[in-house]
Design a protein around this motif. Structure first.
Motif, mmCIF file in Angstrom:
data_model
loop_
_atom_site.group_PDB
_atom_site.id
_atom_site.type_symbol
_atom_site.label_atom_id
_atom_site.label_comp_id
_atom_site.label_asym_id
_atom_site.label_seq_id
_atom_site.Cartn_x
_atom_site.Cartn_y
_atom_site.Cartn_z
ATOM 1 N N ARG A 160 0.853 -1.189 0.000
ATOM 2 C CA ARG A 160 0.000 0.000 0.000
ATOM 3 C C ARG A 160 0.887 1.236 0.000
ATOM 4 N NH1 ARG A 160 -5.269 -0.593 0.739
ATOM 5 N NH2 ARG A 160 -5.702 1.353 1.800
ATOM 6 N N LEU A 161 0.424 2.269 -0.675
ATOM 7 C CA LEU A 161 1.112 3.551 -0.722
ATOM 8 C C LEU A 161 0.066 4.629 -0.503
ATOM 9 C CD1 LEU A 161 3.687 5.210 -1.278
ATOM 10 C CD2 LEU A 161 3.125 5.098 -3.701
ATOM 11 N N ASN A 162 0.215 5.368 0.579
ATOM 12 C CA ASN A 162 -0.756 6.421 0.922
ATOM 13 C C ASN A 162 -2.184 5.906 0.929
ATOM 14 O OD1 ASN A 162 1.368 8.297 1.095
ATOM 15 N ND2 ASN A 162 1.267 8.682 -1.094
ATOM 16 N N GLY A 163 -2.375 4.722 1.471
ATOM 17 C CA GLY A 163 -3.711 4.151 1.597
ATOM 18 C C GLY A 163 -4.257 3.478 0.353
ATOM 19 N N VAL A 164 -3.462 3.374 -0.701
ATOM 20 C CA VAL A 164 -3.898 2.772 -1.963
ATOM 21 C C VAL A 164 -3.075 1.512 -2.218
ATOM 22 C CG1 VAL A 164 -4.108 3.120 -4.463
ATOM 23 C CG2 VAL A 164 -4.519 5.030 -2.913
ATOM 24 N N ASP A 165 -3.738 0.415 -2.564
ATOM 25 C CA ASP A 165 -3.012 -0.802 -2.943
ATOM 26 C C ASP A 165 -2.167 -0.506 -4.165
ATOM 27 O OD1 ASP A 165 -4.011 -2.485 -0.921
ATOM 28 O OD2 ASP A 165 -5.821 -2.905 -2.073
ATOM 29 N N CYS A 166 -0.987 -1.122 -4.208
ATOM 30 C CA CYS A 166 -0.085 -0.902 -5.339
ATOM 31 C C CYS A 166 0.839 -2.092 -5.501
ATOM 32 C CB CYS A 166 0.727 0.377 -5.144
ATOM 33 S SG CYS A 166 1.816 0.350 -3.711
ATOM 34 N N THR A 167 1.474 -2.151 -6.654
ATOM 35 C CA THR A 167 2.457 -3.184 -6.934
ATOM 36 C C THR A 167 3.698 -2.540 -7.535
ATOM 37 O OG1 THR A 167 2.861 -5.294 -8.068
ATOM 38 C CG2 THR A 167 1.444 -3.737 -9.210
ATOM 39 N N ASN A 168 4.863 -3.016 -7.137
ATOM 40 C CA ASN A 168 6.124 -2.598 -7.751
ATOM 41 C C ASN A 168 6.495 -3.658 -8.774
ATOM 42 O OD1 ASN A 168 6.533 -0.265 -6.286
ATOM 43 N ND2 ASN A 168 7.820 -1.230 -4.756
ATOM 44 N N LEU A 169 6.833 -3.210 -9.988
ATOM 45 C CA LEU A 169 7.160 -4.130 -11.071
ATOM 46 C C LEU A 169 8.433 -3.690 -11.770
ATOM 47 C CD1 LEU A 169 3.550 -4.387 -12.515
ATOM 48 C CD2 LEU A 169 4.725 -6.098 -11.120
ATOM 49 N N LYS A 170 9.277 -4.656 -12.080
ATOM 50 C CA LYS A 170 10.514 -4.403 -12.823
ATOM 51 C C LYS A 170 10.139 -4.014 -14.248
ATOM 52 C CE LYS A 170 15.078 -6.370 -13.478
ATOM 53 N NZ LYS A 170 15.914 -5.734 -12.480
ATOM 54 N N CYS A 171 10.945 -3.133 -14.834
ATOM 55 C CA CYS A 171 10.607 -2.634 -16.163
ATOM 56 C C CYS A 171 11.873 -2.194 -16.896
ATOM 57 C CB CYS A 171 9.657 -1.442 -15.998
ATOM 58 S SG CYS A 171 8.731 -1.021 -17.461
ATOM 59 N N ASP A 172 11.872 -2.325 -18.202
ATOM 60 C CA ASP A 172 12.929 -1.768 -19.032
ATOM 61 C C ASP A 172 12.936 -0.253 -18.806
ATOM 62 O OD1 ASP A 172 14.701 -1.786 -21.587
ATOM 63 O OD2 ASP A 172 13.109 -0.322 -22.003
ATOM 64 N N PRO A 173 14.104 0.372 -18.628
ATOM 65 C CA PRO A 173 14.145 1.801 -18.309
ATOM 66 C C PRO A 173 13.387 2.705 -19.282
ATOM 67 C CG PRO A 173 16.298 0.841 -17.942
ATOM 68 C CD PRO A 173 15.440 -0.228 -18.593
ATOM 69 N N ASP A 174 13.501 2.456 -20.586
ATOM 70 C CA ASP A 174 12.788 3.297 -21.556
ATOM 71 C C ASP A 174 11.283 3.097 -21.455
ATOM 72 O OD1 ASP A 174 15.155 4.393 -22.548
ATOM 73 O OD2 ASP A 174 15.402 2.772 -23.998
ATOM 74 N N GLU A 175 10.872 1.849 -21.291
ATOM 75 C CA GLU A 175 9.453 1.553 -21.158
ATOM 76 C C GLU A 175 8.910 2.107 -19.842
ATOM 77 O OE1 GLU A 175 6.278 -2.150 -21.274
ATOM 78 O OE2 GLU A 175 8.409 -2.598 -21.183
ATOM 79 N N ALA A 176 9.722 2.067 -18.793
ATOM 80 C CA ALA A 176 9.293 2.570 -17.486
ATOM 81 C C ALA A 176 8.875 4.028 -17.592
ATOM 82 C CB ALA A 176 10.414 2.404 -16.460
ATOM 83 N N GLN A 177 9.686 4.840 -18.238
ATOM 84 C CA GLN A 177 9.362 6.257 -18.375
ATOM 85 C C GLN A 177 8.147 6.458 -19.270
ATOM 86 O OE1 GLN A 177 10.725 8.930 -16.612
ATOM 87 N NE2 GLN A 177 8.852 9.788 -17.458
ATOM 88 N N ALA A 178 8.049 5.696 -20.342
ATOM 89 C CA ALA A 178 6.895 5.824 -21.237
ATOM 90 C C ALA A 178 5.594 5.509 -20.498
ATOM 91 C CB ALA A 178 7.058 4.899 -22.445
ATOM 92 N N LEU A 179 5.605 4.474 -19.675
ATOM 93 C CA LEU A 179 4.402 4.110 -18.915
ATOM 94 C C LEU A 179 4.031 5.205 -17.921
ATOM 95 C CD1 LEU A 179 5.198 0.343 -18.370
ATOM 96 C CD2 LEU A 179 3.301 1.269 -19.727
ATOM 97 N N ARG A 180 5.036 5.826 -17.323
ATOM 98 C CA ARG A 180 4.770 6.938 -16.398
ATOM 99 C C ARG A 180 4.147 8.122 -17.128
ATOM 100 N NH1 ARG A 180 10.813 6.619 -13.912
ATOM 101 N NH2 ARG A 180 10.635 4.466 -13.181
ATOM 102 N N ASP A 181 4.571 8.333 -18.370
ATOM 103 C CA ASP A 181 4.023 9.434 -19.163
ATOM 104 C C ASP A 181 2.588 9.164 -19.597
ATOM 105 O OD1 ASP A 181 6.478 10.725 -18.937
ATOM 106 O OD2 ASP A 181 7.163 10.112 -20.941
#
Length: 126
Positions: free
Chosen positions: A41-62
């Motif tokens: 949980r992060l700030n009261g919200v369920d969440c998951t941490n997932l490994k990602c290719d660095p370029d794809e990681a930023q694209a998903l955040r965008d």
């Protein structure tokens, strides 16, 4: 996707194991002893941490407001995905599969080959 569905999906990956090395509030999912996801949980919200290719990681955040740099993780290689409905279930499953596949690729050659032999590349790298 809710926490229960996320947990079930992560455990459906071949030979995935659940562990609680950080205490009872954070589930860690591993393949051959290597972490490929967490569920917490992060700030009261369920969440998951997932490994990602660095370029794809930023694209998903965008693209998705519910994808942020990995909380308590290497932010170049990990994303935190909020399970608040802001990211479609099929996309979360794709990210989970990708995380699992990246970790499998990083295993020792003999471990990776054994998984591929037992389950096939279409299951391991879906």
């Amino acid at each position: 996707m809710d926490r229960k569905a996320a947990r079930e999906y992560l455990l459906s990956r071949p030979e995935a194991k659940e562990d609680f090395p950080f205490g009872p509030d954070v589930a860690v999912f591993k393949i051959k002893g290597k972490m490929f996801a967490t569920l917490g949980r992060l700030n009261g919200v369920d969440c998951t941490n997932l490994k990602c290719d660095p370029d794809e990681a930023q694209a998903l955040r965008d693209i998705f407001t519910g994808v942020i740099p990995g909380y308590h993780m290497n932010k170049k290689h990990w994303n935190t995905v909020l399970l608040d409905g802001s990211v479609p279930d099929y996309e979360i499953e794709r990210m989970m599969d990708r995380s699992y596949g990246l970790v499998v690729r990083g295993l020792r050659k003999v471990e990776c080959e054994a998984l591929l032999l037992a389950y096939g590349p279409e299951v391991i790298f879906r």
